[in-house]
Design a protein around this motif. Structure first.
Motif, PDB file in Angstrom:
ATOM      1  N   MET A 378       0.827  -1.211   0.000  1.00 14.71           N
ATOM      2  CA  MET A 378       0.000   0.000   0.000  1.00 14.71           C
ATOM      3  C   MET A 378       0.863   1.264   0.000  1.00 14.71           C
ATOM      4  SD  MET A 378      -2.838  -1.082   2.854  1.00 14.71           S
ATOM      5  CE  MET A 378      -3.824  -2.574   2.645  1.00 14.71           C
ATOM      6  N   ASP A 379       0.385   2.306  -0.697  1.00 17.02           N
ATOM      7  CA  ASP A 379       1.118   3.578  -0.747  1.00 17.02           C
ATOM      8  C   ASP A 379       1.351   4.139   0.658  1.00 17.02           C
ATOM      9  OD1 ASP A 379       1.106   3.415  -3.455  1.00 17.02           O
ATOM     10  OD2 ASP A 379      -0.523   4.871  -3.765  1.00 17.02           O
ATOM     11  N   ILE A 380       0.416   3.911   1.551  1.00 15.24           N
ATOM     12  CA  ILE A 380       0.472   4.488   2.893  1.00 15.24           C
ATOM     13  C   ILE A 380       1.686   3.975   3.682  1.00 15.24           C
ATOM     14  CG2 ILE A 380      -0.912   2.778   4.227  1.00 15.24           C
ATOM     15  CD1 ILE A 380      -2.566   5.334   5.145  1.00 15.24           C
ATOM     16  N   VAL A 381       2.221   2.829   3.245  1.00 15.29           N
ATOM     17  CA  VAL A 381       3.392   2.251   3.925  1.00 15.29           C
ATOM     18  C   VAL A 381       4.688   2.915   3.435  1.00 15.29           C
ATOM     19  CG1 VAL A 381       4.726   0.111   4.180  1.00 15.29           C
ATOM     20  CG2 VAL A 381       2.240   0.079   4.391  1.00 15.29           C
ATOM     21  N   GLY A 382       4.676   3.336   2.183  1.00 13.86           N
ATOM     22  CA  GLY A 382       5.905   3.891   1.608  1.00 13.86           C
ATOM     23  C   GLY A 382       6.002   5.402   1.707  1.00 13.86           C
ATOM     24  N   GLN A 383       4.867   6.067   1.950  1.00 13.44           N
ATOM     25  CA  GLN A 383       4.881   7.534   1.934  1.00 13.44           C
ATOM     26  C   GLN A 383       4.598   8.118   3.308  1.00 13.44           C
ATOM     27  OE1 GLN A 383       2.448   9.285  -1.148  1.00 13.44           O
ATOM     28  NE2 GLN A 383       2.837   7.564  -2.516  1.00 13.44           N
ATOM     29  N   GLU A 384       5.064   9.350   3.504  1.00 10.41           N
ATOM     30  CA  GLU A 384       4.763  10.056   4.753  1.00 10.41           C
ATOM     31  C   GLU A 384       3.301  10.485   4.714  1.00 10.41           C
ATOM     32  OE1 GLU A 384       7.777  12.905   7.297  1.00 10.41           O
ATOM     33  OE2 GLU A 384       7.573  13.270   5.171  1.00 10.41           O
ATOM     34  N   ILE A 385       2.522  10.043   5.687  1.00  9.83           N
ATOM     35  CA  ILE A 385       1.080  10.330   5.662  1.00  9.83           C
ATOM     36  C   ILE A 385       0.817  11.803   5.957  1.00  9.83           C
ATOM     37  CG2 ILE A 385      -1.180   9.717   6.631  1.00  9.83           C
ATOM     38  CD1 ILE A 385       0.167   7.012   7.540  1.00  9.83           C
ATOM     39  N   PHE A 386       1.470  12.337   6.970  1.00 11.93           N
ATOM     40  CA  PHE A 386       1.265  13.720   7.411  1.00 11.93           C
ATOM     41  C   PHE A 386      -0.209  14.032   7.660  1.00 11.93           C
ATOM     42  CE2 PHE A 386       4.299  17.366   7.770  1.00 11.93           C
ATOM     43  CZ  PHE A 386       5.386  16.603   8.163  1.00 11.93           C
ATOM     44  N   GLY A 387      -0.876  13.100   8.309  1.00  7.47           N
ATOM     45  CA  GLY A 387      -2.280  13.289   8.669  1.00  7.47           C
ATOM     46  C   GLY A 387      -2.623  12.311   9.776  1.00  7.47           C
ATOM     47  N   PRO A 388      -3.831  12.430  10.359  1.00  7.04           N
ATOM     48  CA  PRO A 388      -4.169  11.660  11.565  1.00  7.04           C
ATOM     49  C   PRO A 388      -4.635  10.233  11.272  1.00  7.04           C
ATOM     50  CG  PRO A 388      -5.956  13.143  11.031  1.00  7.04           C
ATOM     51  CD  PRO A 388      -4.903  13.374   9.982  1.00  7.04           C
ATOM     52  N   VAL A 389      -3.833   9.498  10.527  1.00  8.27           N
ATOM     53  CA  VAL A 389      -4.199   8.132  10.163  1.00  8.27           C
ATOM     54  C   VAL A 389      -3.161   7.153  10.734  1.00  8.27           C
ATOM     55  CG1 VAL A 389      -4.566   6.512   8.272  1.00  8.27           C
ATOM     56  CG2 VAL A 389      -5.277   8.905   8.023  1.00  8.27           C
ATOM     57  N   ALA A 390      -3.622   6.236  11.594  1.00  6.78           N
ATOM     58  CA  ALA A 390      -2.749   5.200  12.147  1.00  6.78           C
ATOM     59  C   ALA A 390      -2.896   3.947  11.294  1.00  6.78           C
ATOM     60  CB  ALA A 390      -3.137   4.909  13.592  1.00  6.78           C
ATOM     61  N   ALA A 391      -1.771   3.527  10.684  1.00  9.50           N
ATOM     62  CA  ALA A 391      -1.798   2.373   9.779  1.00  9.50           C
ATOM     63  C   ALA A 391      -1.180   1.163  10.490  1.00  9.50           C
ATOM     64  CB  ALA A 391      -1.022   2.706   8.509  1.00  9.50           C
ATOM     65  N   LEU A 392      -1.979   0.148  10.772  1.00 13.10           N
ATOM     66  CA  LEU A 392      -1.536  -1.002  11.574  1.00 13.10           C
ATOM     67  C   LEU A 392      -1.178  -2.209  10.706  1.00 13.10           C
ATOM     68  CD1 LEU A 392      -2.617   0.807  13.797  1.00 13.10           C
ATOM     69  CD2 LEU A 392      -3.817  -1.158  14.783  1.00 13.10           C
ATOM     70  N   ILE A 393       0.070  -2.650  10.865  1.00 11.52           N
ATOM     71  CA  ILE A 393       0.581  -3.807  10.112  1.00 11.52           C
ATOM     72  C   ILE A 393       0.835  -4.926  11.118  1.00 11.52           C
ATOM     73  CG2 ILE A 393       2.500  -4.617   8.658  1.00 11.52           C
ATOM     74  CD1 ILE A 393       3.016  -1.613   7.989  1.00 11.52           C
ATOM     75  N   LYS A 394       0.447  -6.151  10.777  1.00  6.59           N
ATOM     76  CA  LYS A 394       0.651  -7.281  11.704  1.00  6.59           C
ATOM     77  C   LYS A 394       1.977  -7.985  11.401  1.00  6.59           C
ATOM     78  CE  LYS A 394      -3.092  -9.714  12.803  1.00  6.59           C
ATOM     79  NZ  LYS A 394      -4.181 -10.692  12.721  1.00  6.59           N
ATOM     80  N   PHE A 395       2.728  -8.353  12.477  1.00  6.13           N
ATOM     81  CA  PHE A 395       3.940  -9.168  12.251  1.00  6.13           C
ATOM     82  C   PHE A 395       3.981 -10.314  13.253  1.00  6.13           C
ATOM     83  CE2 PHE A 395       6.738  -8.163  15.822  1.00  6.13           C
ATOM     84  CZ  PHE A 395       6.256  -6.952  16.300  1.00  6.13           C
ATOM     85  N   GLU A 396       4.854 -11.307  12.957  1.00  2.19           N
ATOM     86  CA  GLU A 396       4.951 -12.486  13.834  1.00  2.19           C
ATOM     87  C   GLU A 396       6.235 -12.471  14.670  1.00  2.19           C
ATOM     88  OE1 GLU A 396       2.539 -14.805  14.042  1.00  2.19           O
ATOM     89  OE2 GLU A 396       1.307 -14.146  12.338  1.00  2.19           O
ATOM     90  N   THR A 397       7.392 -12.320  14.024  1.00  2.00           N
ATOM     91  CA  THR A 397       8.664 -12.463  14.753  1.00  2.00           C
ATOM     92  C   THR A 397       9.424 -11.133  14.847  1.00  2.00           C
ATOM     93  OG1 THR A 397       9.969 -12.868  12.762  1.00  2.00           O
ATOM     94  CG2 THR A 397       8.909 -14.789  13.763  1.00  2.00           C
ATOM     95  N   ASP A 398      10.390 -11.105  15.798  1.00  2.00           N
ATOM     96  CA  ASP A 398      11.208  -9.888  15.977  1.00  2.00           C
ATOM     97  C   ASP A 398      11.975  -9.550  14.700  1.00  2.00           C
ATOM     98  OD1 ASP A 398      10.386 -10.704  18.508  1.00  2.00           O
ATOM     99  OD2 ASP A 398      12.124  -9.785  19.483  1.00  2.00           O
ATOM    100  N   ASP A 399      12.568 -10.588  14.080  1.00  5.32           N
ATOM    101  CA  ASP A 399      13.357 -10.342  12.861  1.00  5.32           C
ATOM    102  C   ASP A 399      12.491  -9.745  11.762  1.00  5.32           C
ATOM    103  OD1 ASP A 399      15.612 -11.215  14.060  1.00  5.32           O
ATOM    104  OD2 ASP A 399      15.608 -13.219  13.137  1.00  5.32           O
TER     105      ASP A 399
END
Ligand code: ADP
Length: 481
Positions: A378-399
């Motif tokens: 998604m574009d929101i992951v690669g670009q600076e949002i500069f707005g009140p949007v929290a984008a939550l990505i799920k991960f499994e491991t520390d690495d």
């Protein structure tokens, strides 16, 4: 002395003169769309005059003792603090942030003046043990010379004082080109500096809509020995190139794409409070705002629920409104960008948990938003949002979290939340960022070095490092002993 926002100047400031021009541009209140004032739209020729003034002022200012310069800076700090309330009102009027945040920024901005007034006295050189019996080696620190500063609109006072204060403390003179959207705070600061007794030409403020033309002059002129810039990476790269011909020293505070990592063992309340502070401050318009919130699978749903609940409790409205903690975005382009990032994220499978639309408070207001199911495409992951949007990505491991966090050309701020000190420390070391907040959503102040790695920039502001940016080291070899 009690000033109201109306008392603040609307003329530019060059060589100790308040300069007008028949060409002017409007400053608009983003909460209401109403014009507050207009300021001179100065030209490239005016920028050259400002360089003339700063060059003329340099010998006397740099020859003063650090103690004498500190006396002027301390008076400036006191005047800023004495005018804190009208300055905060002015900031909210031209920038839009809630009044409480404006008050905080005035104090934060002044703290750089106070701190560098003292730190200027500690521009120490070294004595170096000799390699020859007939020689002695010392280094001294000297001001680099005339400085040009180009500043953004998101912190209209602090982004100026954290450049101007160390420059002046070091013995440099400076030309500030403030952002088009927020020139009034810059001029107000100049007025107070004048009142503090700063000699003419030491600080100059060039207001213009022709950022490009004025920027070209500031970069091309060999009398300007240093450029300090806070703004987008795109413009920073242009300025970097433009400074090559005169081999200027550069400080570049550019864009970020801050990861905020929430591990399974985080304290949930602490993580939510940190994410709220990092994400929604200044309506998400800071270069250190959490841009990608990486949440471990075991805590993901609980964190998303709690963050959405906290986001819903924000009070949106004009910055002057009672209890308001989320103001408007700066202008129509900012809203358009958030809308387009949201449209792309939703199209690619993101889910709006709360918000996700403009708010009825006015044309530049966007609801506090939490977006789940965010993925790397998604574009929101690669670009600076500069707005009140929290984008939550799920991960499994520390690495996986560390790899995700570092998978960007940027490297300004990063945040992580964990109660496991070993995991927190190891992760902090591996993050490619200039600053890491561990169980903290806000960490910037005058005594610590602020800055980025990779394409987030060069150099540091604040702390001893922030003074060094305005100093050259000269080695002197005393021979014939
Ligand atoms: P933002 O996207 O946050 O507005 P910019 O990088 O566009 O960030 O702007 C930051 C500062 O840089 C502002 O003062 C702006 O006027 C100035 N600026 C923009 N373009 C140029 C340019 N080509 N040359 C010099 N300054 C510029």
């Amino acid at each position: 002395m009690d000033m109201t926002p109306d008392d603040f100047p609307t003329s530019a400031y060059i060589g100790g003169e308040w300069v007008t021009s028949k060409d002017r541009f409007a400053v608009v209140n983003p909460a209401t769309g109403l014009v507050i004032a207009s300021v001179p739209d100065l030209t490239a020729a005016d920028a050259r005059r400002a360089i003339d003034a700063a060059s003329a002022a340099l010998p006397a200012w740099s020859a003063k003792t650090a103690k004498d310069r500190a006396a002027v800076l301390r008076r400036w700090n006191e005047l800023i603090l004495a005018e804190a309330e009208p300055l905060a009102q002015l900031m909210t009027a031209e920038q839009g942030k809630p009044l409480a945040e404006s008050r905080g920024e005035v104090a934060y901005g002044a703290s750089f003046v106070e701190w560098f007034a003292e730190e200027g006295k500690r521009a120490y050189g070294r004595t170096i043990p000799t390699t020859a019996a007939s020689k002695r080696y010392v280094t001294i620190k000297q001001p680099i010379g005339v400085v040009a500063a180009i500043t953004p609109w998101n912190f209209p006072i602090a982004m100026i004082t954290r450049k101007v204060a160390p420059a002046l403390a070091a013995g440099c003179t400076i030309i500030v080109k403030p952002a088009e959207d927020t020139p009034l705070c810059a001029l107000a600061l100049a007025k107070l500096a004048e009142k503090a007794g700063l000699p003419e030409g030491v600080l100059n403020v060039v207001t213009t809509r022709n950022a490009r033309g004025v920027g070209e002059v500031l970069c091309a002129d060999s009398r300007v020995r240093k450029l300090t810039f806070t703004g987008s990476t795109e413009v920073g790269k242009v300025l970097y190139r433009q400074c090559a011909d005169t081999v200027k020293k550069l400080t570049l505070e550019l864009g970020g794409n801050a990861p905020l990592i929430v591990f399974d063992d985080a304290d949930l309340d602490q993580a939510v409070a940190g994410a709220m502070a990092s994400k929604y401050r200044n309506a998400g318009q800071t270069c250190v705002c959490a841009n990608r919130i990486l949440v471990q699978a075991g805590i993901y749903d609980r964190f998303a629920d709690a963050l959405a609940k906290a986001a819903q409790s924000l009070i949106i409205g004009p910055g002057t409104g009672q209890g308001v903690n989320l103001g408007p975005l700066i202008n129509a382009e900012a809203i358009a960008k958030v809308e387009s990032l949201m449209a792309d994220a939703v199209k690619r499978g993101g889910t709006v948990k709360t918000g996700g639309a403009k708010d009825a408070a006015g044309s530049l207001f966007y609801k506090p938003t939490v977006l789940t199911g965010v993925t790397a495409d998604m574009d929101i992951v690669g670009q600076e949002i500069f707005g009140p949007v929290a984008a939550l990505i799920k991960f499994e491991t520390d690495d996986e979290a560390i790899a995700l966090a570092n998978s960007t050309p940027f490297g300004l701020a990063a945040y992580l939340f964990s109660q496991n000190i070993s995991r927190a420390w190891k992760t902090a070391e591996k993050l490619e960022a200039g600053m890491v907040g561990v169980n903290e959503g806000i960490f910037s102040n005058e005594v610590v070095p602020f800055g980025g790695v990779k394409e987030s920039g060069l150099g540091r502001e604040g702390a001893a490092e922030g003074l060094d940016e305005y100093l050259e080291t000269k080695f002197i070899c005393l021979g014939g002993i």
